[in-house]
Write an enzyme that holds these catalytic residues in place. Structure first.
Site, PDB file in Angstrom:
ATOM      1  N   GLY A 194       0.898  -1.227   0.080  1.00 53.56           N
ATOM      2  CA  GLY A 194       0.006   0.085  -0.152  1.00 53.56           C
ATOM      3  C   GLY A 194       0.800   1.101   0.058  1.00 53.56           C
ATOM      4  N   GLY A 196       1.093   5.435   1.304  1.00 53.20           N
ATOM      5  CA  GLY A 196       1.001   6.020   2.607  1.00 53.20           C
ATOM      6  C   GLY A 196       1.997   5.687   3.611  1.00 53.20           C
ATOM      7  N   HIS A 197       3.069   4.937   3.111  1.00 52.54           N
ATOM      8  CA  HIS A 197       4.040   4.519   4.023  1.00 52.54           C
ATOM      9  C   HIS A 197       5.319   5.183   3.574  1.00 52.54           C
ATOM     10  CE1 HIS A 197       1.425   1.633   6.078  1.00 52.54           C
ATOM     11  NE2 HIS A 197       1.112   1.272   4.859  1.00 52.54           N
ATOM     12  N   ASP A 235      -2.031  -7.977   1.535  1.00 49.81           N
ATOM     13  CA  ASP A 235      -0.919  -8.165   0.802  1.00 49.81           C
ATOM     14  C   ASP A 235      -0.719  -9.864   0.764  1.00 49.81           C
ATOM     15  OD1 ASP A 235      -0.656  -5.559   1.579  1.00 49.81           O
ATOM     16  OD2 ASP A 235       1.490  -5.767   1.909  1.00 49.81           O
ATOM     17  N   HIS A 259      -0.699   0.298  10.970  1.00 49.23           N
ATOM     18  CA  HIS A 259      -1.849   1.358  10.572  1.00 49.23           C
ATOM     19  C   HIS A 259      -2.731   1.648  11.651  1.00 49.23           C
ATOM     20  CE1 HIS A 259      -0.868  -1.461   7.496  1.00 49.23           C
ATOM     21  NE2 HIS A 259      -0.909  -0.429   6.652  1.00 49.23           N
TER      22      HIS A 259
END
Ligand SMILES: Nc1ncnc2c1ncn2[C@@H]1O[C@H](COP(=O)(O)OP(=O)(O)O)[C@@H](O)[C@H]1O
Ligand SMILES: Nc1ncnc2c1ncn2[C@@H]1O[C@H](COP(=O)(O)OP(=O)(O)O)[C@@H](O)[C@H]1O
Ligand SMILES: [Mg+2]
Ligand SMILES: [Mg+2]
Ligand SMILES: [Mg+2]
Ligand SMILES: [Mg+2]
Lengths: 332, 206, 332, 206
Positions: C55, C57-58, C111, C220
């Site tokens: 994803g 945002g990391h 994932d 998260h």
């Protein structure tokens, strides 16, 4: 309310962070005399060398930029406080390889005072030193009143450009001339969305409320009067980039360098989005963005926000920029 | 006449006065600065105290003040360090190389201190810096008649008035200057610590 | 309350951040098909190649680690969401240089599902692929229950080690064997002090109040049950390092790798202090810290906190580690 | 009998039902997950709607469901994407290659959907996932008598009960599992979106 920082005794912040940094950057630097960060490449340097200094709490700046193709020595002060002139003087002495030393200073009261006293000490000792001051913050003063412009993150690309010129064998005159020209030509503006706290005493740097950001924010929460509701990345970039373009000034056809310098808590995700918006904005004005930089470069603890820095570049600067560098926080 | 041991006691008193004001100084600096002036002044004053040791009469005024200047110089503390180090350096230049001073010599110490600092600082009264306090204090000292006690009393009054006046000014130096008109109403952090310096010296003479 | 993030349309976050990243890392990568980040070195690669995904945002993870000596391709999903299996399959196909492809997956539900489906698509297409899953978070499950251990920042050093082995000409069997062994041997634990907000919808990831931190926090904001009042850096490190030492296990004389992975709003200043404390702690136990890494590596937006990762290293791993790498976020 | 155009209308209705629940789904996911389930399901459902276009009768059940599976597969959306893509893929496997289905064929679509998904998911009833809803729904469908309307009514009841039951379970899959016992009392985000799927299908058949 407890400070939400992972620290030990606040009095030991600088000592401990430098020790940890020395472990993290062991392949690039040595820590000398507690707060002098010395490049491993200095020992064999036969050229003009470059010294900078500054308060801590802005990591990775300044110490993170010591190494091949960047600074030869960075002297760390204490949290947001310039080091004392005596140790900067000793750093200059240590750095001098017979070709003279360039001392790079950011325009802040404490740094300027330390810079002045260091120069006095160097002159007394007969050292060959030139001082260049960066003063690029357009939020407080016009270009003519340079002394009132703060030094922000724009010093960092200059570290590399000056070091590249030194490596190319340029004289101290030439390197400092180039550095001065660069310092005079660039411009920066900052924005903050959430303020940080002072890590040594927990004092807040201000309060921007739940809705606002402030354009023109200094490096330690010193405001600039541009408080306004949060805007989108595109809108924010437009306001800031427009101000820089006018100030420098940049025109159609110019080759431009752009830097997004995250203040701490603004994510790299946002910084990439901002960079994308800024490049699109400048290209829309018919300019060519020939190089860029994004990341947490000169931070203000966990402040949310960023600095936008721009400079007009020519082929000489670009060539210097594209030479190798190997430091903890900047590699090329 | 004032001997060096008495003067050292006054310096300790001034240091303690400033250290006691840490929170107040940092609070002011947190408004328009980087929230560390109290912290830095505490570091400076503690270093002076620990380097000088117990008040004694083995040193001359000149040598003692030069040592104080050097002690300050060893601290990493932002603006305050070069400013205060230079102030003490100037005081040392103005001080005689002996272990006591008379009223005229006492005045000269402060005169030279101010003049040396002025060169580095460049700030005038009204620029909202420590100079707002130092300048009227040193002027009052120069203009005062009588013995050292009376002179210092006058200097302290001048310092207090100067620090109070700093509230009315717009910042022209240091980190606060970017706030411009907003700084009216708040005194300058450095002006306040300078006031406590004189207050403490004065207390130490009682 | 407005989100204090510099973004545009939340639906375009991933697209825009990848475009900006492609500008920032133009010397290392190309952006292919909107969300495939491809190393410039892939064109000439004649070896096992390495693909990862995850994803967004990391940042800088995962895309920031594409380049020489690291990943050949990283496929970006959307904010905190794995990419779809179809595009990962296409990335594997593109990466395959006739020596097979190693697919590295972090153990998170999405994932893992994408990984499984990708493997199915690859097998159908007759591709030579091996999948290695990292599952190192010790906060939720014992070592025997690896499937319940989340994949955290420990994947990043593995990217470099696996890539170094591939560059050294090792076969897919060998590279994946090494990677699996490494994945099984390392361990990570995370702590959070302030939670982030989801950049697409502004939803908070939890609330740790004014005084608390939480040890065992997921990537998260998924909690781990270790909520407690903030402690000093040293105390926090002692709790976390002790847990890792027991889990791996590490004993006197071991050669150890340590990573401090900042979550976002924890300053580099703090990370250096933590690294210093951790190295001192391990040396106090008679271990040798042979390599380390500190910085914002795999972040969780503006979450304050960090992950502590450790692994027992041998000379082979150390030699791989010390080979060059050139990516946006990791250089060697 | 149910024709493909009617079925497509049901899918649109199911998609709308899920999209309308965006905030509720994200709220649940923000408790023990990463606060995006509503967002992802909206993306998935919008994509299905836009790819399929207006309900029509040019496609067979098998081809339509295969297309839906592929539409979902093109989205970057975390866990939900492979799970829902696989569900539709399985439904396609179970569906006949013609434009209408009878009650037995209708049942078979859901049976195969469930079985194919079960292989990827590995979750059982009680593991606090979308399977908490899907399994009782599909079981009710298999056990129901009567026409398609009655069958789907039963399936929806099963789905609603399953989603409600998910509140009582301890999470064993996905991001929420690290919260263990704390998850009791809150339904599973995926179980709730699956409920709305059946509720929406059912509404679409009215
Ligand atoms: N050029 C100057 N001349 C006199 N005083 C100055 C000057 N620049 C700064 N100051 C003083 O320094 C004070 C701030 O000191 P401090 O907070 O310790 O340093 P810093 O600004 O580096 O954090 C100001 O309040 C002001 O009185
Ligand atoms: N193995 C699994 N089997 C079935 N459902 C699962 C599985 N893993 C996760 N889920 C479902 O996925 C939901 C979360 O979906 P979503 O939030 O969209 O994905 P992510 O967790 O990647 O953000 C959970 O509530 C759960 O119902
Ligand atoms: Mg300071
Ligand atoms: Mg200050
Ligand atoms: Mg997600
Ligand atoms: Mg989710």
């Amino acid at each position: 309310m407890k400070m939400k920082k992972f620290i030990n005794d606040p009095a030991d912040l600088t000592k401990e962070l430098l020790q940890g940094y020395a472990l993290a950057a062991a392949d690039c630097i040595d820590l000398v005399a507690e707060n002098m960060v010395v490049s491993k490449t200095l020992a064999d340097a036969d050229r003009v060398t470059i010294v900078a200094f500054g308060g801590t709490g802005h990591e990775p700046a300044v110490s993170g930029f010591v190494g091949d193709g960047m600074l030869d020595i960075a002297v760390a002060g204490d949290i947001f406080a310039a080091p004392n002139p005596q140790i900067v003087f000793e750093a200059v002495k240590l750095a001098d390889k017979g070709h003279g030393v360039l001392l790079l200073v950011l325009n802040h009261a404490g740094d300027m005072l330390t810079g002045s006293m260091t120069m006095k000490l160097c002159q007394k000792a007969g050292l060959n030193v030139k001082k260049v001051v960066t003063q690029e913050d357009i939020s407080n003063a016009t270009r003519e009143n340079g002394d009132d412009r703060r030094g922000l993150g724009g010093a960092v690309p200059l570290y590399h450009i000056a070091a590249a010129a030194a490596k190319a064998g340029k004289s101290l005159e030439e390197v400092s001339g180039l550095a001065q020209k660069y310092a005079d030509s660039m411009a920066t503006i900052a924005v903050a969305a959430r303020c940080a706290t002072h890590p040594a005493n927990g004092a807040p740097f201000g309060d921007l409320g739940d809705e606002d950001m402030e354009i023109g924010m200094g490096q330690h929460g010193e405001g600039g009067g541009g408080r306004q509701p949060m805007k989108t990345a595109k809108e924010t970039i437009e306001i800031m980039a427009n101000a820089l373009v006018k100030d420098i000034p940049l025109v159609k056809g110019d080759k431009v360098f752009v830097m997004i310098n995250g203040s701490g808590a603004t994510t790299l995700m946002e910084q990439f989005i901002l960079l994308n918006d800024c490049v699109a904005y400048l290209e829309g004005l018919g300019m060519e963005v020939v190089a860029n930089m994004a990341g947490n470069i000169l931070t203000v603890q966990e402040q949310a926000g960023f600095q936008l820095n721009m400079a007009k570049w020519d082929d000489e600067i670009l060539a210097y920029w594209n030479t190798p560098a190997k430091t903890f926080a900047f590699n090329k | 006449m004032l001997n060096i041991k008495e003067f050292m006691t006054m310096i300790v008193s001034a240091a303690d006065e400033i250290i006691a004001a840490e929170v107040e100084l940092t609070d002011i600096d947190s408004k328009f600065g980087d929230a560390d002036h109290g912290l830095t002044m505490k570091k400076v004053m503690n270093r002076i105290k620990s380097d000088m040791g117990e008040p004694n009469d083995t040193q001359t005024f000149k040598a003692f003040l030069d040592d104080v200047s050097m002690s300050v110089m060893m601290i990493n503390g932002g603006s305050a360090v070069p400013l205060w180090s230079t102030l003490f350096d100037g005081m040392s230049v103005g001080a005689p190389d002996k272990t006591d001073v008379d009223a005229a010599e006492f005045k000269e110490i402060f005169k030279q201190g101010y003049e040396t600092l002025a060169e580095l600082s460049k700030a005038k009264v009204g620029d909202k810096t420590m100079m707002d306090t130092l300048i009227p204090a040193v002027e009052a000292i120069q203009n005062a008649e009588g013995d050292i006690k009376e002179i210092l009393e006058a200097g302290t009054k001048g310092a207090e008035a100067g620090a109070e006046n700093s509230k009315n000014f717009v910042s022209k130096f240091g980190r606060a200057k970017s706030y411009k008109e907003q700084t009216i109403g708040t005194p300058d952090a450095g002006a306040v610590s300078m006031k406590y310096f004189f207050v403490g010296l004065n207390k130490g003479l009682q």
